[in-house]
Design an enzyme around this catalytic site. Structure first.
Site, PDB file in Angstrom:
ATOM      1  N   THR A  16       0.830  -1.204   0.000  1.00 36.52           N
ATOM      2  CA  THR A  16       0.000   0.000   0.000  1.00 36.52           C
ATOM      3  C   THR A  16       0.865   1.255   0.000  1.00 36.52           C
ATOM      4  OG1 THR A  16      -1.553  -1.249   1.380  1.00 36.52           O
ATOM      5  CG2 THR A  16      -1.984   1.087   1.154  1.00 36.52           C
ATOM      6  N   ARG A  20       7.834  -2.573   2.782  1.00 38.34           N
ATOM      7  CA  ARG A  20       7.961  -2.673   4.232  1.00 38.34           C
ATOM      8  C   ARG A  20       8.376  -4.077   4.592  1.00 38.34           C
ATOM      9  NH1 ARG A  20       3.321   0.748   6.468  1.00 38.34           N
ATOM     10  NH2 ARG A  20       3.806   2.681   5.368  1.00 38.34           N
ATOM     11  N   SER A 111       6.228   4.094   8.499  1.00 39.90           N
ATOM     12  CA  SER A 111       5.052   4.837   8.952  1.00 39.90           C
ATOM     13  C   SER A 111       4.729   4.608  10.423  1.00 39.90           C
ATOM     14  CB  SER A 111       3.861   4.490   8.060  1.00 39.90           C
ATOM     15  OG  SER A 111       2.752   5.292   8.380  1.00 39.90           O
ATOM     16  N   HIS A 112       3.595   3.992  10.686  1.00 38.25           N
ATOM     17  CA  HIS A 112       3.081   3.833  12.045  1.00 38.25           C
ATOM     18  C   HIS A 112       3.534   2.510  12.661  1.00 38.25           C
ATOM     19  CE1 HIS A 112       0.582   2.197   8.942  1.00 38.25           C
ATOM     20  NE2 HIS A 112       0.172   1.288   9.796  1.00 38.25           N
ATOM     21  N   LYS A 124      10.121   4.034   0.423  1.00 40.09           N
ATOM     22  CA  LYS A 124       9.036   4.384  -0.495  1.00 40.09           C
ATOM     23  C   LYS A 124       9.563   5.367  -1.522  1.00 40.09           C
ATOM     24  CE  LYS A 124       5.576   7.108   0.846  1.00 40.09           C
ATOM     25  NZ  LYS A 124       4.285   7.574   1.372  1.00 40.09           N
ATOM     26  N   ASP A 275       1.906   9.961  13.740  1.00 42.26           N
ATOM     27  CA  ASP A 275       2.533   8.648  13.588  1.00 42.26           C
ATOM     28  C   ASP A 275       4.035   8.791  13.336  1.00 42.26           C
ATOM     29  OD1 ASP A 275       2.497   9.516  10.946  1.00 42.26           O
ATOM     30  OD2 ASP A 275       2.210   7.490  10.157  1.00 42.26           O
ATOM     31  N   ASP A 277       6.073   8.743  10.766  1.00 41.52           N
ATOM     32  CA  ASP A 277       6.591   9.625   9.715  1.00 41.52           C
ATOM     33  C   ASP A 277       5.784  10.909   9.542  1.00 41.52           C
ATOM     34  OD1 ASP A 277       4.462   8.120   8.729  1.00 41.52           O
ATOM     35  OD2 ASP A 277       5.150   8.304   6.662  1.00 41.52           O
ATOM     36  N   ASP A 279       2.579  11.584   8.775  1.00 44.21           N
ATOM     37  CA  ASP A 279       1.466  11.817   7.847  1.00 44.21           C
ATOM     38  C   ASP A 279       0.100  11.531   8.481  1.00 44.21           C
ATOM     39  OD1 ASP A 279       1.912   9.106   7.843  1.00 44.21           O
ATOM     40  OD2 ASP A 279       1.999   8.894   5.658  1.00 44.21           O
ATOM     41  N   ARG A 280       0.075  10.808   9.603  1.00 43.82           N
ATOM     42  CA  ARG A 280      -1.207  10.522  10.244  1.00 43.82           C
ATOM     43  C   ARG A 280      -1.463  11.454  11.423  1.00 43.82           C
ATOM     44  NH1 ARG A 280      -2.462   4.123  10.479  1.00 43.82           N
ATOM     45  NH2 ARG A 280      -1.902   3.662   8.322  1.00 43.82           N
ATOM     46  N   THR A 342      -7.927   2.130  -1.084  1.00 46.26           N
ATOM     47  CA  THR A 342      -7.082   2.451   0.065  1.00 46.26           C
ATOM     48  C   THR A 342      -5.660   2.803  -0.383  1.00 46.26           C
ATOM     49  OG1 THR A 342      -8.366   1.024   1.508  1.00 46.26           O
ATOM     50  CG2 THR A 342      -6.102   1.447   2.162  1.00 46.26           C
ATOM     51  N   GLU A 361      -8.595   9.485   4.695  1.00 44.78           N
ATOM     52  CA  GLU A 361      -8.793   8.054   4.900  1.00 44.78           C
ATOM     53  C   GLU A 361      -9.180   7.818   6.351  1.00 44.78           C
ATOM     54  OE1 GLU A 361      -6.416   5.169   2.445  1.00 44.78           O
ATOM     55  OE2 GLU A 361      -4.863   6.559   3.057  1.00 44.78           O
ATOM     56  N   GLU A 362      -9.908   6.734   6.548  1.00 40.11           N
ATOM     57  CA  GLU A 362     -10.328   6.391   7.902  1.00 40.11           C
ATOM     58  C   GLU A 362      -9.156   6.044   8.809  1.00 40.11           C
ATOM     59  OE1 GLU A 362      -9.601   3.123   8.808  1.00 40.11           O
ATOM     60  OE2 GLU A 362      -8.875   2.839   6.754  1.00 40.11           O
ATOM     61  N   SER A 363      -8.017   5.751   8.195  1.00 45.14           N
ATOM     62  CA  SER A 363      -6.829   5.319   8.941  1.00 45.14           C
ATOM     63  C   SER A 363      -6.031   6.525   9.454  1.00 45.14           C
ATOM     64  CB  SER A 363      -5.966   4.439   8.052  1.00 45.14           C
ATOM     65  OG  SER A 363      -5.712   5.105   6.824  1.00 45.14           O
ATOM     66  N   LYS A 374      -0.672  12.588   2.864  1.00 40.32           N
ATOM     67  CA  LYS A 374      -1.470  13.037   3.985  1.00 40.32           C
ATOM     68  C   LYS A 374      -0.545  13.751   4.957  1.00 40.32           C
ATOM     69  CE  LYS A 374      -1.429   8.338   5.897  1.00 40.32           C
ATOM     70  NZ  LYS A 374      -1.530   7.210   4.938  1.00 40.32           N
ATOM     71  N   ARG A 494      -8.873  -6.465   7.919  1.00 45.67           N
ATOM     72  CA  ARG A 494      -9.543  -5.258   8.400  1.00 45.67           C
ATOM     73  C   ARG A 494     -11.027  -5.351   8.089  1.00 45.67           C
ATOM     74  NH1 ARG A 494      -5.111  -2.541   9.729  1.00 45.67           N
ATOM     75  NH2 ARG A 494      -3.475  -2.011   8.216  1.00 45.67           N
TER      76      ARG A 494
END
Ligand code: G1P
Ligand code: ZN
Length: 541
Positions: A16, A20, A111-112, A124, A275, A277, A279-280, A342, A361-363, A374, A494
């Site tokens: 995604t 990773r 990321s997270h 990435k 998070d 990095d 972005d969240r 997603t 996004e919901e995440s 984001k 999920r």
């Protein structure tokens, strides 16, 4: 310059959001080198190009940056702009790529996911628009990983990334920049910093939890230095290679310290977490949790309050599993609302084509057309702008939003590290039976339709299939099931649950209680617990 013979390594398939793996996998000599060489090969070589490089400060990031710099030099790159200490938040990297008109960028992050020698690492590639490479590019990278026979890497001492300024590897310039300044300046162009300074000056209190990850220095500079928030408002502000043992995923489960502080009687007015990095984001008020889907809808409804968006929104986009709360705002505003698979990469074309201003996004991901990722701190500044302009609390803003648009109860249940075969079999069985579900009742709920989401990009016509199984229930409730594409261990299933309450009654229920009948219907149909032996989800957001 040295040519190193190598052999293809299986499994270097970007998911995604980039590649990773466990950190130790990346640390195997040649593993990172193969993937980076494949990336350069897939984009038509690095010759003469300018790249941006940085990451979230996690374990192995500095070593990886040195490898990438030497490889960029050996592949003929002209310049690499790298954040001091190899630090760049993901949104800041996106901004630098755009600001400096770079050809692309490499972001070192998982990321997270937790960091450390026994945790996760990731790489990435972002393209010249500043956004994550589109699927066509990530597929080309994967193809190149299978064909690789050699990588190129300069034989040279490590570059000093601790001090600012221009250095060289052969003909290539390594430009070490302040990771924070350009990003903080960008934020000043979008938000009314004077109004936000007045807010803090009047005693508004905030707790911004950077979770020992990359947003620390950004948040201290923006909130404490530029906006005058009380010193110490930013907690866990020092990026640490293992995030100090924290799991830098801004949700109620992992940001539990912040949750506890915000639910306490002496809670500050506002809370937020980022998070790994950057972005969240998670947004909280005193005694109040804002679900990401609601946050997106509230921002859509009030975004014009920030000077950078005074002209209004061109359109909005959300990922398919994100709740339809924002759709109702778009309808009221008379603007387009796009539904994408997603992953932030699917917003890139819509943003580039000027079709949307806001995406989410919901995440715990929200962002605008100011970058192509984001952006967690952007969302925090947006919420502060709404609070400053309206003079309301987070709880009041939410309640008024629901009163106006109705409330979309929403929750995501994650079943982590399941045996891959079990998870895949569950979804395969559901997929096989999809055609016969419409009209059937399960656990007292009638299914009105069922399908598997596929997306045709309205800008370039690219088709992405297999993007999640959807069950629509009579009355508009919905369940979505899909497998995570970012995990590094087994399969993560999920389950996304959603139900709309138009109001005026029934707007203050407990989300889990409101959604329990849908969860029960899914269990009856799919048997997630029955077939896996699990008692329930590992993480509920
Ligand atoms: C997860 C989130 C998704 C997000 C991605 C990268 O992907 O669900 O919304 O874009 O992380 O942050 P997943 O693991 O579900 O594939
Ligand atoms: Zn992230």
């Amino acid at each position: 310059m040295m040519r190193h013979p190598t052999q293809a390594i299986a499994g270097q398939k970007p998911g995604t959001s980039g590649l990773r793996k466990k950190t130790r996998v990346f640390m195997v000599p040649g593993y990172l080198e193969n993937f980076v060489q494949a990336t350069f090969d897939a984009i038509g070589g690095a010759e003469g190009k300018t790249f941006v490089l940085g990451g979230d400060g996690r374990y192995f990031g500095l070593e990886a940056a040195q490898v990438i710099l030497k490889m960029a030099a050996a592949n003929g790159a002209a310049r690499v702009i790298v954040g001091q200490g190899a630090w760049l938040s993901t949104p800041a990297a996106s901004h630098l790529i755009r600001l400096r008109r770079a050809d692309g960028g490499l972001i070192l992050s998982a990321s997270h996911n937790p960091g450390g020698p026994d945790e996760d690492f990731g790489v990435k590639y972002n393209t010249a628009n500043g956004g994550p490479a589109a699927e066509a590019v990530t597929e080309a990278i994967f193809a190149a990983t299978l064909e690789i026979t050699e990588y190129r890497k300069a034989e040279t001492a490590d570059i000093d990334l601790a001090s600012l300024g221009e250095k060289r590897i052969g003909a290539m310039v390594v430009e070490v920049v302040d990771p924070v300044a350009a990003y903080a300046d960008l934020m000043e162009t979008l938000f009314d910093f004077k109004a936000l300074r007045s807010l803090f000056h009047a005693g508004f209190s905030a707790r911004i939890d950077s979770m020992n990850a990359i947003t620390g220095p950004y948040a201290v500079e923006i909130f404490e230095h530029r906006l005058g928030a009380a010193p110490g408002s930013v907690v866990h502000a020092r990026p640490l290679p293992d995030f100090g043992g924290m799991h830098p995923d801004p949700n109620p489960t992992w940001a539990h310290e912040l949750m506890a502080a915000m639910m306490a009687p002496d809670a500050p007015d506002f809370g937020a977490a980022s998070d790994g990095d950057g972005d969240r984001n998670m947004i909280l008020g005193r005694g109040t949790y804002v679900s990401p889907s609601d946050s997106l809808a509230v921002i859509a409804a009030q975004m014009q309050l920030a000077p950078g968006y005074a002209g209004g929104l061109k359109g909005v986009a959300r990922s398919m599993p994100t709740s339809a709360a924002v759709d109702r705002v778009a309808e009221a505003l008379g603007i387009a609302c796009y539904e994408t698979p997603t992953g932030w990469k699917f917003f890139g074309n819509l943003l580039d084509a000027g079709r949307v201003t806001l995406c989410g996004e919901e995440s715990f991901g929200t962002g605008s057309d100011h970058v192509r990722e984001k952006d967690g701190l952007w969302a925090v500044l947006m919420w502060l702008s709404i609070l400053a302009a309206t003079g309301k609390s987070v709880a009041e803003v939410l309640a008024e939003h629901w009163a106006r648009f109705g409330r979309t109860y929403y929750s995501r249940h994650d079943y982590e590290a399941m045996p891959i075969a079990t998870a895949e079999a569950m979804l395969a069985d559901l997929r096989a039976g999809l055609g016969a579900l419409a009209g059937r009742s399960v656990a007292g709920l009638r299914i009105s339709s069922a399908d598997e989401f596929a997306y045709t990009d309205p800008v370039d016509g690219a088709v992405s299939e297999g993007q999640g199984l959807r069950l629509l229930f009579e009355g508009g409730a919905r369940a979505v099931l899909r497998l995570s594409g970012t995990g590094t261990e087994g399969a993560t299933l999920r389950l996304y649950l959603e139900r709309y309450a138009p109001g005026p009654d029934g707007l203050a229920d407990d989300p889990q209680a409101a959604l329990a009948p849908i969860a029960q219907a899914v269990e009856a149909l799919v048997g997630i617990c029955r077939r896996s032996g699990r008692k329930g989800p590992d993480v509920v957001t």
